[in-house]
Write a protein that holds these residues in place. Structure first.
Motif: not given
Ligand code: GTB
Length: 214
Positions: A71-72, A46, A59, A20
């Motif tokens: 959040e893309s 993490k 990512i 993404r």
């Protein structure tokens, strides 16, 4: 103003642009904003430093001055909000383009991800063979509806928008699957997105991460 995104240090897709970060790179290229990339390993994702940026340890992330986003979809929206190249100035056209952004991520992507997860992670389950046609049919249904709406149009609603950008990246997750091939207009739509110079630059940049690994 420097902008930094995060991406996989070693993308499992081997540079096919399916992760993404690709949609964020593409959005930045469409509006001509320079950006840097910080590559993170699965372990680093993490760790606390990355989780401070992304609560779910994933990512992409996006940093711009004091602003940090995850959040893309939210990142693409943030970029698009400031640039008419991705969201039209007319209030109604803009609202419709935003609706397409949401539908790409909320309506079309979930059944595609569910099917992909089943193929990749649940193959050995005793119920896998029975469930697969159900998952295929859910994707088929969404594609049929999307294909009917797109018809012969070039983009989903007038000029290319962030809605198209997200929808193309979502449909690309089906690249090579016969399901997408059942709709020539959707294949052509994805190809139009991929042919955009901004897409090409974004794709080359993420591919270079993989090829530079040697
Ligand atoms: N809803 C979030 C968003 O849109 O930003 C979802 C983010 C997300 O799923 N990130 C994935 C991730 O960080 C990478 S993109 N995964 C690691 C983890 O959760 O530990 C998903 C993805 C990964 C790999 C491929 N591939 O190899 O083809 C495609 C897509």
């Amino acid at each position: 103003m420097t902008r930094t995104i995060t991406a996989f240090a070693r993308s499992p897709d081997r540079g096919r642009g399916l992760a993404r970060d690709m949609r964020v790179r593409w959005a930045l290229e469409e509006v001509g904003l320079p950006y840097g990339v910080r590559l993170v390993s699965f372990k680093e994702m993490k760790e606390p430093a990355h989780r401070a940026l992304h609560p779910f340890g994933q990512i992409p992330t996006y940093e711009e001055g004091n602003l940090a986003l995850f959040e893309s979809g939210a990142i693409v929206f943030h970029i698009a909000e400031r640039h008419a190249a991705l969201l039209p100035a007319n209030a109604e056209a803009r609202a419709r383009a935003i609706a397409w952004m949401f539908s790409a991520l909320n309506t079309v992507e979930p059944p595609i991800i569910e099917r992909e997860a089943a193929l990749l992670l649940e193959r050995d389950k005793p119920w896998a063979a029975q469930r697969q046609p159900i998952l295929d049919d859910r994707v088929r249904g969404r594609l049929r509806e999307l294909s009917n709406r797109l018809g012969d149009a070039e983009w989903l609603d007038g000029a290319f928008s962030a809605g198209d950008l997200l929808m193309v990246t979502v449909l690309r997750r089906l690249s090579g699957s016969p399901l997408l091939g059942e709709h020539s207009n959707l294949c052509a739509y994805v190809a139009r997105g991929e042919a955009r110079p901004a897409y090409q630059r974004a794709f080359a940049a993420q591919l270079a991460v993989f090829t530079d690994l040697g």
